[in-house]
Design a protein around this motif. Sequence first.
Motif, PDB file in Angstrom:
ATOM      1  N   GLN A 235       0.648  -1.208  -0.022  1.00  0.00           N
ATOM      2  CA  GLN A 235      -0.038  -0.261  -0.200  1.00  0.00           C
ATOM      3  C   GLN A 235       0.897   1.305   0.053  1.00  0.00           C
ATOM      4  OE1 GLN A 235      -3.372  -0.007   2.797  1.00  0.00           O
ATOM      5  NE2 GLN A 235      -3.358   2.115   3.077  1.00  0.00           N
ATOM      6  N   ALA A 236       1.952   0.987   0.874  1.00  0.00           N
ATOM      7  CA  ALA A 236       3.122   2.434   0.608  1.00  0.00           C
ATOM      8  C   ALA A 236       3.976   2.340  -0.431  1.00  0.00           C
ATOM      9  CB  ALA A 236       3.764   2.402   2.131  1.00  0.00           C
ATOM     10  N   ASP A 237       3.587   1.463  -1.667  1.00  0.00           N
ATOM     11  CA  ASP A 237       4.518   1.523  -2.687  1.00  0.00           C
ATOM     12  C   ASP A 237       5.908   1.433  -2.611  1.00  0.00           C
ATOM     13  OD1 ASP A 237       2.240   1.955  -4.288  1.00  0.00           O
ATOM     14  OD2 ASP A 237       2.509   4.282  -4.006  1.00  0.00           O
ATOM     15  N   GLY A 238       6.290   0.387  -1.578  1.00  0.00           N
ATOM     16  CA  GLY A 238       7.581   0.023  -0.927  1.00  0.00           C
ATOM     17  C   GLY A 238       8.388   0.762  -0.083  1.00  0.00           C
ATOM     18  N   ASN A 239       7.672   2.032   0.129  1.00  0.00           N
ATOM     19  CA  ASN A 239       8.427   2.925   1.030  1.00  0.00           C
ATOM     20  C   ASN A 239       8.373   2.333   2.472  1.00  0.00           C
ATOM     21  OD1 ASN A 239       8.514   5.049   2.964  1.00  0.00           O
ATOM     22  ND2 ASN A 239       8.450   6.349   1.405  1.00  0.00           N
ATOM     23  N   VAL A 240       9.276   1.997   3.207  1.00  0.00           N
ATOM     24  CA  VAL A 240       9.206   1.357   4.542  1.00  0.00           C
ATOM     25  C   VAL A 240       8.868   2.129   5.566  1.00  0.00           C
ATOM     26  CG1 VAL A 240      10.854   0.076   6.114  1.00  0.00           C
ATOM     27  CG2 VAL A 240      11.260  -0.274   3.773  1.00  0.00           C
ATOM     28  N   SER A 241       9.375   3.369   5.403  1.00  0.00           N
ATOM     29  CA  SER A 241       8.746   4.088   6.530  1.00  0.00           C
ATOM     30  C   SER A 241       7.387   4.461   6.621  1.00  0.00           C
ATOM     31  CB  SER A 241       9.426   5.662   6.340  1.00  0.00           C
ATOM     32  OG  SER A 241      11.130   5.645   6.477  1.00  0.00           O
ATOM     33  N   ALA A 242       6.920   4.814   5.420  1.00  0.00           N
ATOM     34  CA  ALA A 242       5.493   4.966   5.316  1.00  0.00           C
ATOM     35  C   ALA A 242       4.790   3.529   5.724  1.00  0.00           C
ATOM     36  CB  ALA A 242       5.064   5.335   3.767  1.00  0.00           C
ATOM     37  N   ALA A 243       5.293   2.508   5.373  1.00  0.00           N
ATOM     38  CA  ALA A 243       4.472   1.402   5.922  1.00  0.00           C
ATOM     39  C   ALA A 243       4.630   1.072   7.450  1.00  0.00           C
ATOM     40  CB  ALA A 243       5.165   0.025   5.149  1.00  0.00           C
ATOM     41  N   ALA A 244       5.708   1.437   7.990  1.00  0.00           N
ATOM     42  CA  ALA A 244       5.810   1.293   9.447  1.00  0.00           C
ATOM     43  C   ALA A 244       4.859   2.470  10.101  1.00  0.00           C
ATOM     44  CB  ALA A 244       7.269   1.687  10.040  1.00  0.00           C
ATOM     45  N   ARG A 245       4.616   3.621   9.446  1.00  0.00           N
ATOM     46  CA  ARG A 245       3.641   4.477  10.184  1.00  0.00           C
ATOM     47  C   ARG A 245       2.161   3.741  10.050  1.00  0.00           C
ATOM     48  NH1 ARG A 245       6.867   8.227   7.632  1.00  0.00           N
ATOM     49  NH2 ARG A 245       5.448   8.416   5.664  1.00  0.00           N
ATOM     50  N   LEU A 246       1.773   3.183   8.827  1.00  0.00           N
ATOM     51  CA  LEU A 246       0.552   2.549   8.610  1.00  0.00           C
ATOM     52  C   LEU A 246       0.290   1.471   9.832  1.00  0.00           C
ATOM     53  CD1 LEU A 246       0.377   1.926   4.894  1.00  0.00           C
ATOM     54  CD2 LEU A 246      -0.944   3.600   6.163  1.00  0.00           C
ATOM     55  N   LEU A 247       1.424   0.764  10.025  1.00  0.00           N
ATOM     56  CA  LEU A 247       1.357  -0.304  11.015  1.00  0.00           C
ATOM     57  C   LEU A 247       1.389   0.121  12.464  1.00  0.00           C
ATOM     58  CD1 LEU A 247       3.520  -2.906   9.091  1.00  0.00           C
ATOM     59  CD2 LEU A 247       0.955  -3.122   9.404  1.00  0.00           C
ATOM     60  N   GLY A 248       2.006   1.304  12.892  1.00  0.00           N
ATOM     61  CA  GLY A 248       2.411   1.752  14.126  1.00  0.00           C
ATOM     62  C   GLY A 248       3.481   0.992  14.727  1.00  0.00           C
ATOM     63  N   VAL A 249       4.566   0.909  13.762  1.00  0.00           N
ATOM     64  CA  VAL A 249       5.722   0.180  14.528  1.00  0.00           C
ATOM     65  C   VAL A 249       6.814   0.901  14.012  1.00  0.00           C
ATOM     66  CG1 VAL A 249       4.402  -1.960  14.663  1.00  0.00           C
ATOM     67  CG2 VAL A 249       5.850  -1.417  12.544  1.00  0.00           C
ATOM     68  N   SER A 250       8.130   0.551  14.612  1.00  0.00           N
ATOM     69  CA  SER A 250       9.321   1.083  13.786  1.00  0.00           C
ATOM     70  C   SER A 250       9.694   0.662  12.521  1.00  0.00           C
ATOM     71  CB  SER A 250      10.457   1.107  14.939  1.00  0.00           C
ATOM     72  OG  SER A 250      10.699  -0.346  14.953  1.00  0.00           O
TER      73      SER A 250
ATOM     74  N   ASP B 168      12.624  -0.741  11.672  1.00  0.00           N
ATOM     75  CA  ASP B 168      13.240  -1.920  12.075  1.00  0.00           C
ATOM     76  C   ASP B 168      12.457  -3.168  12.045  1.00  0.00           C
ATOM     77  OD1 ASP B 168      15.621  -0.260  12.248  1.00  0.00           O
ATOM     78  OD2 ASP B 168      15.598  -0.111  14.380  1.00  0.00           O
ATOM     79  N   VAL B 169      11.183  -2.816  12.435  1.00  0.00           N
ATOM     80  CA  VAL B 169      10.388  -3.843  12.609  1.00  0.00           C
ATOM     81  C   VAL B 169       9.945  -4.374  11.073  1.00  0.00           C
ATOM     82  CG1 VAL B 169       7.978  -4.959  13.281  1.00  0.00           C
ATOM     83  CG2 VAL B 169       9.355  -3.440  15.007  1.00  0.00           C
ATOM     84  N   VAL B 170       9.684  -3.376  10.424  1.00  0.00           N
ATOM     85  CA  VAL B 170       9.268  -3.936   8.893  1.00  0.00           C
ATOM     86  C   VAL B 170      10.486  -4.390   8.377  1.00  0.00           C
ATOM     87  CG1 VAL B 170       8.285  -2.766   6.842  1.00  0.00           C
ATOM     88  CG2 VAL B 170       7.713  -2.032   8.798  1.00  0.00           C
TER      89      VAL B 170
ATOM     90  N   THR C 149      13.352 -11.624   7.125  1.00  0.00           N
ATOM     91  CA  THR C 149      12.961 -13.049   7.567  1.00  0.00           C
ATOM     92  C   THR C 149      12.056 -13.756   6.489  1.00  0.00           C
ATOM     93  OG1 THR C 149      13.010 -12.239   9.852  1.00  0.00           O
ATOM     94  CG2 THR C 149      12.030 -14.315   9.501  1.00  0.00           C
ATOM     95  N   LYS C 150      11.070 -12.997   5.925  1.00  0.00           N
ATOM     96  CA  LYS C 150      10.416 -13.558   5.156  1.00  0.00           C
ATOM     97  C   LYS C 150      11.104 -13.811   3.619  1.00  0.00           C
ATOM     98  CE  LYS C 150       6.067 -13.108   2.572  1.00  0.00           C
ATOM     99  NZ  LYS C 150       4.935 -11.966   1.982  1.00  0.00           N
ATOM    100  N   GLU C 151      12.183 -13.149   3.179  1.00  0.00           N
ATOM    101  CA  GLU C 151      12.752 -13.087   2.100  1.00  0.00           C
ATOM    102  C   GLU C 151      13.847 -14.587   2.418  1.00  0.00           C
ATOM    103  OE1 GLU C 151      14.971  -9.608   1.467  1.00  0.00           O
ATOM    104  OE2 GLU C 151      13.170  -8.461   0.572  1.00  0.00           O
TER     105      GLU C 151
END
Length: 462
Positions: A429-444, A446-448, A454-456
């Motif tokens: 949803q964040a078009d690959g932007n890790v910082s934006a994805a972290a904001r969507l999830l409410g985490v840092s 580093d978690v993302v 780990t998945k890769e």
Amino acid sequence: MPTSPLAGLNVLLLEDELLLRKRLAGFLEKEGADVTALGSVADARRAVQGLSFEAALLDVNLPDGRGTDLLREKLFPATTTVIVMTAEGGVAGAVEAIRAGASDYLVKPFDPQELPVRFAQARRARQAKRVDEFRRGQEAELVFGESLAGVREQLLKITTADRRLGHHLPPVLIEGETGTGKTAIARWIHRNGPRAEEALIEINCSAMPEALAESELFGHERGAFTDAKAARIGLMEAADGGSLFLDELPSLAQSMQAKLLTALEDHSIRRVGSTRSISVDARIIAATNSDLNSLVASGRFREDLLHRLDLFRVRLPPLRERGNDILILAEELLARVCRRYGMPVPEIPTNGRRRLLAHNWPGNVRELAHEIERAVVFGGEEGLAFRHLGGDASDLSGAGWLRPGFNFPESGFSLEQAIDELVAKAVQQADGNVSAAARLLGVSRDVVRYRMKTKESAESGK
């Protein structure tokens, strides 16, 4: 010359008196019927079991039994019009026949000219009964579950107010997506209110040509326009004393919206080509699948008309918001379809129920009804699994647990896999932007990053 109601019908004539049998058979054949004339119950029983008759004329007392025996044995289908004949003093037998399913009876002697009239009357009575059954069936489509408890309470308040007011009932506005059951709600309001015995006229405004809309709604006088060869009342006038349902109301042109507003305000209409106002007391029930406030803001719907319609507003939720009521509605629709086709009612299997709950239902109740009928007609019990609607709601593939109706599988649920699915969805949803994805999830971040890494690693090691 009008066609006889007997023309083209296969008629069973059961009469033991030979001369009367020949006389009646000759008359029926002149009326255009194909007649099977018999003199005993036994012969008639064999004929009914081997042939199909649209109509039957039966004597009550015969040498080997009673013609009413054929009725008690239910040898005639419901579509066969049966009239019994009885001698003077045999009215009790005729009453018995009516109770057994006969449409009418004639007391001997009678004029054969009565037969077309009696058969026509019986046919109309059967049609009226079918229409009544159809109307009851339409109302049964409205299933009130927990999700519509608020709607039902609102409808009861409307009908209570209607009974108190009596006349000049205020309009009702029904909002909801296409296929949610707005027409069913309109019919419920009419049939449960003080005008239930009066007419309910339904109009799809989007199907009315703009040039003819005024004439259709308000009527016209002779010569009002080129094709107006005779005066004609409009549908609003025809609904006087009853209800007028205007579906897809925003489809009306602004000029027609203004005239409808005037009719609502003045309780009167003026036919096209006339200078005289006619008092009309038609209850207006309007429906829309659009947001009228947005249409007002864009200038496509009159604000004053919205205010006039907005006293009683009913909002129908889409099917996807109705939770487990989807299953209640599906079972009701399934029972109705099976009755229509004369089939036993199967049970919807567990995986089918899960798929019904998980589906988004863009077409709402109309789409559900279509899927139920298709499953019954083409798929039987196997079709009720609804595999074409998508994967099982308990399946984790495609983040199935995000959909309504999810059930934890008996084999267990992987929370780690679910977290990975959430992270992947946020990154997408964040078009690959890790910082934006972290904001969507409410985490840092580093978690993302950790979850993605780990998945890769897990996928590369497969």
